[in-house]
Design an enzyme around this catalytic site. Sequence first.
Site, PDB file in Angstrom:
ATOM      1  CD  GLU A 148     -33.086  43.886   3.069  1.00 39.07           C
ATOM      2  OE1 GLU A 148     -34.127  43.617   2.248  1.00 39.07           O
ATOM      3  OE2 GLU A 148     -32.010  43.843   2.519  1.00 39.07           O
TER       4      GLU A 148
HETATM    5  C1  ACM Z   1     -32.088  48.011   1.650  1.00 40.19           C
HETATM    6  O1  ACM Z   1     -32.640  48.458   0.764  1.00 40.19           O
HETATM    7  N1  ACM Z   1     -32.128  46.721   2.166  1.00 40.19           N
HETATM    8  C2  ACM Z   1     -31.510  49.054   2.485  1.00 40.19           C
END
Ligand code: ACM
Length: 488
Positions: free
Chosen positions: A299
């Site tokens: 992310e």
């Molecule tokens: C995640 O759930 N951001 C790995």
Amino acid sequence: MPDVIAVVPQPAVLDRTGDAPFLFTDATTVVVDGRPDLIGIAVLAADLLGRVSGRAVEVRYAEAGVSDIVRLRLVESLPAGDEAYRVVARNGRVDLEARTPAGLVRAIVTLRQLIVTAPGGVLRVPAVRIEDWPRYAWRGLSIDVARHFVTVPDLKVVIGLMSHYKLNVLHLHLTDDQGWRLHVPSRPLLTRLSSSTSVGGDPGGFYSPEDFADIVAYGAVRGVRVVPEVDVPGHVNAATHAYGELTPSGEPTEAYTGIEVGFSRLHADLPATGPFLTDVFADVAAMTPGEYVHIGGDEVLTMEADEYATFVAAASAAVRAAGKKVVGWQEIAHTPLEPGTVVQYWDTRVDPAPFVEAAQAGALLLMSPGSKAYLDMKYDASTELGLEWAGHIELRDAYDWEPSTLIEGVPAASVIGVEAALWTETLRNLPELLQMLLPRLAAVAEVAWSSPERRDWDGFRGRISQHAALWDRLGLAWYPSPQVDWTR
Ligand code: ACM
């Protein structure tokens, strides 16, 4: 009525032999050769059996008679694999055999699950012969100790539970925007300035190197190894709050206690960044006896692909320079990877082509599909705790899935294993963690351990229904899924 055999995960081979059952008596002892590597295991066996039977069980270091004994022994005559084991129970003795101490731990927890309380309070073990070994080498649970801190005693409860279901990897998500949870000697401000915060203004905390060693040792005895994660180059607000030199302005960022993701980042062109990565990963690797260190990589929403790839390469190089292998979240598959790198699949909403390509180039895939294995998802719309971005996960959802065909085109041999994950945005204490883990952790454990032909939902449902009595006896919170007829 025959004794119930409620072993979870389902063993590879289980036969009722028709002999008379083994009965625990006041004289039952654990017997083992006096080898240093077996003594800790024997003490663990005596401790677990003592807690089931409600009285102290003694360990003896020689063949102390042939009756009333639980005999632990290392043998060669078992299917290959460090964790293979055999349990033979009959009137007078139980033999627990394995090729390694780790295998004996699996045998001990199987024995513990075989014990039934007969009328009159007599504890007995049905006469069985079990030969068992895991399907996957990596059977994990990832815990986010950054959004909310998990104390060492609470983590030990979780490790005990993992061991009970034959999970062998505790992945600790140690750093995120909201807090930094492991003291790093080369960067002391990380914990000094960024460990006291948590989501929602709740109290924080961190592990000293001694705490971390304690967690590692507690896991090692129970067959659970620790994989630490330092998440870069995103999810780093705790780091940029502690060290302003990691931001373009040179000013530290504000502490963050919300639950948004994707806004924080490191900068490859700052002089402090390279040494930060090298030193932090070297320190974390030095505290880790296990083979793997996790570099995060998820992310990162505000960075160009080239800079992101530079970070994955730099973090990976730092981990390898410290003698460890690399694990990262699935996003790292968009960058060139060394063969043997473990890519942790989590977000099932994206195009799977990069994961297939990574596997073809030699990466290994660790399966943590959000819609099955993210145990912080709500069970249903009425669950108070948890999130729902990956959907609701009832017990059957956590059970009914097949890791080898999850991503079309990934060769089955590229799948190293299965890992459940527990993110703690909404989970503040041990009962809340356990409420989300139980019973689903047992379901994911069976997906990871048992071969597909030995798995079936109705069988699992029946077996797990017997486990609530132990959870209750241990005072563990759990969710009474309506999909199971619980026996309490
Ligand atoms: C995640 O759930 N951001 C790995």
